[in-house]
Design a protein around this motif. Structure first.
Motif, PDB file in Angstrom:
ATOM      1  N   SER A  18       0.830  -1.213   0.000  1.00 24.54           N
ATOM      2  CA  SER A  18       0.000   0.000   0.000  1.00 24.54           C
ATOM      3  C   SER A  18       0.862   1.260   0.000  1.00 24.54           C
ATOM      4  N   TYR A  50     -13.660  -5.764   6.251  1.00 25.90           N
ATOM      5  CA  TYR A  50     -12.663  -5.476   5.216  1.00 25.90           C
ATOM      6  C   TYR A  50     -12.588  -6.614   4.202  1.00 25.90           C
ATOM      7  N   CYS A  51     -12.568  -7.849   4.689  1.00 28.11           N
ATOM      8  CA  CYS A  51     -12.492  -9.005   3.790  1.00 28.11           C
ATOM      9  C   CYS A  51     -13.738  -9.119   2.914  1.00 28.11           C
ATOM     10  N   ILE A  54     -13.646  -5.407   0.646  1.00 30.51           N
ATOM     11  CA  ILE A  54     -12.465  -4.923  -0.078  1.00 30.51           C
ATOM     12  C   ILE A  54     -11.593  -6.072  -0.584  1.00 30.51           C
ATOM     13  N   HIS A  55     -10.948  -6.781   0.315  1.00 29.95           N
ATOM     14  CA  HIS A  55      -9.976  -7.813  -0.085  1.00 29.95           C
ATOM     15  C   HIS A  55     -10.331  -9.141   0.579  1.00 29.95           C
ATOM     16  N   ARG A  57      -8.823 -11.858   0.977  1.00 28.67           N
ATOM     17  CA  ARG A  57      -7.748 -12.477   1.761  1.00 28.67           C
ATOM     18  C   ARG A  57      -7.247 -11.574   2.884  1.00 28.67           C
ATOM     19  N   SER A  59      -5.502  -8.846   2.601  1.00 24.44           N
ATOM     20  CA  SER A  59      -4.194  -8.251   2.332  1.00 24.44           C
ATOM     21  C   SER A  59      -4.317  -6.760   2.037  1.00 24.44           C
ATOM     22  N   GLY A  62      -5.810  -2.090  -0.032  1.00 30.14           N
ATOM     23  CA  GLY A  62      -7.188  -2.081  -0.480  1.00 30.14           C
ATOM     24  C   GLY A  62      -7.454  -0.679  -0.995  1.00 30.14           C
ATOM     25  N   ILE A  71      -7.309  -4.339  -5.769  1.00 27.73           N
ATOM     26  CA  ILE A  71      -6.526  -4.881  -4.652  1.00 27.73           C
ATOM     27  C   ILE A  71      -5.082  -5.215  -5.022  1.00 27.73           C
ATOM     28  N   GLU A  72      -4.690  -5.017  -6.275  1.00 28.17           N
ATOM     29  CA  GLU A  72      -3.310  -5.262  -6.685  1.00 28.17           C
ATOM     30  C   GLU A  72      -2.588  -3.927  -6.835  1.00 28.17           C
TER      31      GLU A  72
END
Length: 216
Positions: A18, A50-51, A54-55, A57, A59, A62, A71-72
């Motif tokens: 991030s 959050y999971c 947003i993401h 996993r 991670s 986000g 998310i990448e």
């Protein structure tokens, strides 16, 4: 420009990827909302909201821009440049084919080739609990990091300000995050070992956006 009214929200923790996104947001001078998260070895998997939103996993990063979620980190960098950098302040223009090709190459190298070779030993030497560490694999990945740093050192010869034509770009932002881990955790970056990387790293670290991204 954190805290200003914006459709952009970044979920962030140092020293995760991030940092790349925050670095670019600051370089572009874009308003954004910063949601600081705790850095955890196994991510934010216990953060149900959050999971779910947003993401999956847990991670970082986000990223949201209105209803758009990414998310990448490399994809976020490219998205921000395409949407908010029409003057190509942070990437070569499409019309400059050699520079654009070099930019895309190093932007991709930062994650596809370089990142895992550094992140894996950092995780298994410093971050994960003792029972989850794999010292043998960490040593193997660190050797790969050394090879990647040799490649990077050669490419940065005479280019302390930026890997593409000695001009700073988002490719440097992507490379810097991995190099930050190699320097601050693995202590691999010195003028003796990789002089060109060391010079570029020191120059990049001076940028106000870098200071903001890695101290936030």
């Amino acid at each position: 420009m954190a805290g200003e009214s914006s459709d952009i929200t970044l979920y962030h923790a140092v020293p995760t990827r991030s940092c790349r996104v925050l670095f670019l947001l600051e370089e572009l001078g874009l308003p954004y909302k910063l949601v600081k998260k705790e850095f955890k070895p196994f991510g934010l998997r216990d953060d149900v909201e959050y999971c779910a939103s947003i993401h999956p996993r847990g991670s970082l990063p986000g990223f949201k821009d209105g209803e758009t979620v990414i998310i990448e980190s490399i994809a976020i960098l490219q998205y921000l440049i395409e949407q908010y950098d029409p003057e190509h302040k942070m990437s070569p223009p499409l019309s400059d084919k050699p520079a654009r090709a070099a930019y895309l190459n190093w932007l991709t190298f930062a994650e596809a080739s370089y990142a895992s070779s550094v992140v894996f030993p950092v995780m298994h030497m410093f971050v994960l609990p003792e029972e989850a560490r794999n010292p043998t694999a960490a040593a193997s990945f660190k050797k790969s990091a050394e090879e990647n740093l040799k490649i990077l050192d050669k490419a940065l010869e005479g280019k302390p300000k930026g890997i593409v034509n000695n001009e700073f770009s988002a490719a440097d932002i992507a490379l810097y995050q991995t190099t930050y881990l190699a320097a601050e955790f693995l202590k691999m970056i010195t003028p003796e070992t990789y002089p060109n990387v060391a010079a570029w790293y020191a120059e990049t670290a001076k940028r106000p956006a870098a200071v903001k991204a890695y101290e936030a």
